[in-house]
Design a protein around this motif. Sequence first.
Motif, mmCIF file in Angstrom:
data_model
loop_
_atom_site.group_PDB
_atom_site.id
_atom_site.type_symbol
_atom_site.label_atom_id
_atom_site.label_comp_id
_atom_site.label_asym_id
_atom_site.label_seq_id
_atom_site.Cartn_x
_atom_site.Cartn_y
_atom_site.Cartn_z
ATOM 1 N N MET A 3 2.136 17.194 -9.371
ATOM 2 C CA MET A 3 3.095 17.115 -8.882
ATOM 3 C C MET A 3 2.900 15.562 -8.305
ATOM 4 O O MET A 3 2.003 15.843 -7.394
ATOM 5 C CB MET A 3 3.860 18.168 -8.026
ATOM 6 N N ASN A 4 3.744 14.966 -8.687
ATOM 7 C CA ASN A 4 3.398 13.238 -7.794
ATOM 8 C C ASN A 4 4.208 13.271 -6.870
ATOM 9 O O ASN A 4 4.780 13.947 -6.942
ATOM 10 C CB ASN A 4 4.352 11.928 -9.085
ATOM 11 N N THR A 5 3.454 12.269 -6.122
ATOM 12 C CA THR A 5 3.658 12.580 -4.265
ATOM 13 C C THR A 5 3.881 11.057 -3.550
ATOM 14 O O THR A 5 2.836 10.863 -4.592
ATOM 15 C CB THR A 5 3.583 13.002 -3.328
ATOM 16 N N LYS A 6 4.802 10.048 -3.493
ATOM 17 C CA LYS A 6 5.176 9.297 -3.473
ATOM 18 C C LYS A 6 3.349 8.365 -1.983
ATOM 19 O O LYS A 6 3.428 9.622 -1.399
ATOM 20 C CB LYS A 6 5.836 8.309 -2.443
ATOM 21 N N PRO A 7 2.988 7.556 -2.541
ATOM 22 C CA PRO A 7 1.842 7.290 -1.386
ATOM 23 C C PRO A 7 2.125 6.948 -0.643
ATOM 24 O O PRO A 7 2.715 6.254 -0.201
ATOM 25 C CB PRO A 7 1.154 5.923 -2.169
ATOM 26 N N ILE A 8 0.997 7.294 0.450
ATOM 27 C CA ILE A 8 1.060 7.220 1.534
ATOM 28 C C ILE A 8 0.157 5.668 1.816
ATOM 29 O O ILE A 8 -0.855 5.466 1.571
ATOM 30 C CB ILE A 8 0.531 7.791 2.722
ATOM 31 N N LEU A 9 0.654 4.455 2.502
ATOM 32 C CA LEU A 9 0.082 3.011 2.857
ATOM 33 C C LEU A 9 -0.989 3.254 3.564
ATOM 34 O O LEU A 9 -0.829 4.445 4.880
ATOM 35 C CB LEU A 9 1.451 2.492 3.273
ATOM 36 N N HIS A 10 -2.094 2.266 3.244
ATOM 37 C CA HIS A 10 -3.186 2.267 3.983
ATOM 38 C C HIS A 10 -2.794 2.525 5.903
ATOM 39 O O HIS A 10 -3.046 3.005 6.676
ATOM 40 C CB HIS A 10 -4.389 1.436 4.158
ATOM 41 N N ARG A 11 -2.075 1.117 5.714
ATOM 42 C CA ARG A 11 -0.850 1.672 7.451
ATOM 43 C C ARG A 11 -0.641 2.283 7.807
ATOM 44 O O ARG A 11 -0.601 2.113 9.237
ATOM 45 C CB ARG A 11 -0.509 -0.218 7.100
ATOM 46 N N ASP A 12 -0.387 3.394 7.728
ATOM 47 C CA ASP A 12 0.319 4.309 7.628
ATOM 48 C C ASP A 12 -0.079 5.347 7.357
ATOM 49 O O ASP A 12 0.010 6.962 8.030
ATOM 50 C CB ASP A 12 1.735 4.678 6.691
ATOM 51 N N PRO A 35 -3.374 8.050 8.947
ATOM 52 C CA PRO A 35 -3.454 8.033 10.692
ATOM 53 C C PRO A 35 -5.371 8.686 10.531
ATOM 54 O O PRO A 35 -6.317 7.965 11.397
ATOM 55 C CB PRO A 35 -3.408 9.585 11.178
ATOM 56 N N ASP A 36 -6.059 8.326 9.217
ATOM 57 C CA ASP A 36 -7.212 9.099 9.135
ATOM 58 C C ASP A 36 -8.168 7.484 8.070
ATOM 59 O O ASP A 36 -9.321 7.159 8.321
ATOM 60 C CB ASP A 36 -7.372 10.127 7.975
ATOM 61 N N ALA A 37 -7.259 6.848 8.401
ATOM 62 C CA ALA A 37 -7.450 5.426 7.465
ATOM 63 C C ALA A 37 -8.114 3.848 9.063
ATOM 64 O O ALA A 37 -7.990 4.551 9.710
ATOM 65 C CB ALA A 37 -6.370 5.013 6.228
ATOM 66 N N GLU A 38 -9.054 3.055 8.053
ATOM 67 C CA GLU A 38 -9.258 2.825 8.968
ATOM 68 C C GLU A 38 -8.852 2.246 9.569
ATOM 69 O O GLU A 38 -8.115 1.255 8.903
ATOM 70 C CB GLU A 38 -10.522 2.155 8.811
ATOM 71 N N PRO A 39 -8.454 1.055 10.901
ATOM 72 C CA PRO A 39 -7.574 -0.123 10.441
ATOM 73 C C PRO A 39 -7.600 -1.162 10.311
ATOM 74 O O PRO A 39 -9.020 -1.761 10.311
ATOM 75 C CB PRO A 39 -7.495 -0.088 12.539
ATOM 76 N N LEU A 40 -6.710 -1.674 9.764
ATOM 77 C CA LEU A 40 -6.611 -2.622 9.160
ATOM 78 C C LEU A 40 -6.794 -4.040 10.055
ATOM 79 O O LEU A 40 -6.362 -3.905 11.535
ATOM 80 C CB LEU A 40 -5.016 -3.265 8.415
ATOM 81 N N VAL A 41 -7.013 -5.347 9.500
ATOM 82 C CA VAL A 41 -7.940 -6.249 10.904
ATOM 83 C C VAL A 41 -6.728 -7.455 10.158
ATOM 84 O O VAL A 41 -6.495 -7.399 8.922
ATOM 85 C CB VAL A 41 -8.918 -6.579 10.887
ATOM 86 N N GLY A 42 -6.878 -8.353 11.639
ATOM 87 C CA GLY A 42 -6.068 -9.545 10.999
ATOM 88 C C GLY A 42 -4.836 -9.498 10.605
ATOM 89 O O GLY A 42 -4.047 -9.374 10.926
ATOM 90 N N ASN A 43 -4.254 -10.375 9.414
ATOM 91 C CA ASN A 43 -3.087 -10.471 8.993
ATOM 92 C C ASN A 43 -2.888 -9.249 7.518
ATOM 93 O O ASN A 43 -1.833 -9.503 7.540
ATOM 94 C CB ASN A 43 -2.595 -11.902 8.629
ATOM 95 N N ILE A 44 -3.221 -8.886 7.843
ATOM 96 C CA ILE A 44 -3.404 -7.411 6.265
ATOM 97 C C ILE A 44 -2.652 -6.582 6.761
ATOM 98 O O ILE A 44 -2.418 -6.026 7.517
ATOM 99 C CB ILE A 44 -4.919 -7.052 6.537
ATOM 100 N N LYS A 45 -1.721 -6.305 5.801
ATOM 101 C CA LYS A 45 -0.826 -5.150 6.036
ATOM 102 C C LYS A 45 -1.278 -4.156 4.985
ATOM 103 O O LYS A 45 -0.652 -3.298 5.362
ATOM 104 C CB LYS A 45 0.639 -5.963 6.019
ATOM 105 N N VAL A 46 -1.418 -4.528 3.733
ATOM 106 C CA VAL A 46 -1.638 -2.996 2.955
ATOM 107 C C VAL A 46 -3.314 -4.180 2.271
ATOM 108 O O VAL A 46 -3.446 -4.951 2.228
ATOM 109 C CB VAL A 46 -0.569 -3.699 1.787
#
Length: 224
Positions: free
Chosen positions: A1-10, A12-23
């Motif tokens: 079953m396909n589910t919509k992907p969670i963006l890296h920024r959303d 909570p287990d992903a490393e935080p993005l740095v600078g102006n990078i949003k995705v």
Amino acid sequence: MNTKPILHRDDPDAEPLVGNIKVTRDDWLNVAMDVLISDGVEQVKVMNLAERMAVSRSSFYWYFKSRQELLDALLAKWQATNTAALIAQSELPAATITAAVCNVQRCVVNSELFDTALDFAMRDWARRSGKVRRMLDQSDARRLAALRAMFIRYDYDETEAETRARVLYYMQIGYDLAQLNEPMSLRLSLVSHYLFVFTGVEPLDEEIEEFSAYSRFYWEKNTS
């Protein structure tokens, strides 16, 4: 079953993005894959994806030179997931041919292993692109070759191995395309009969029990 992907920024287990990078590049790929599955390749457009992620489309070009490069990346990801997974499952060690087929059939019930919706999207895309059609044909050939080799390992002659590989593979494609809305209990009640049709061998009770438990786990996971 396909589910919509969670963006890296959303995530909570992903490393935080740095600078102006949003995705990230993976965010672009995952959202593009979601659009491909839900709306078709024609809607995999930079502006559409940017709007979904609420970012400027200029950030797309940090990761991809063109839309075509993104499409090529989607094709490569499909090959590296679905095709690779089915082949890997067919090559797993198993005591019997029926257990080996159960390993392959895990692709049917575990969408984390094999994304059936993605395969459908690729077949739809192939109707519009000669390049994708050729890649799909090559993928089908690789999958069939792996299944044929699986049967040969259990002492089927080459003709029977080829025939049974085709029955196993094309039956599942047709079964999925039919989109039968049948209860899991019915599907599991037929597993032993399907295995006999696929192999000509009666499966062991413990093989049925193990595959049924695996199927129920992912069925409940996907429907919860």
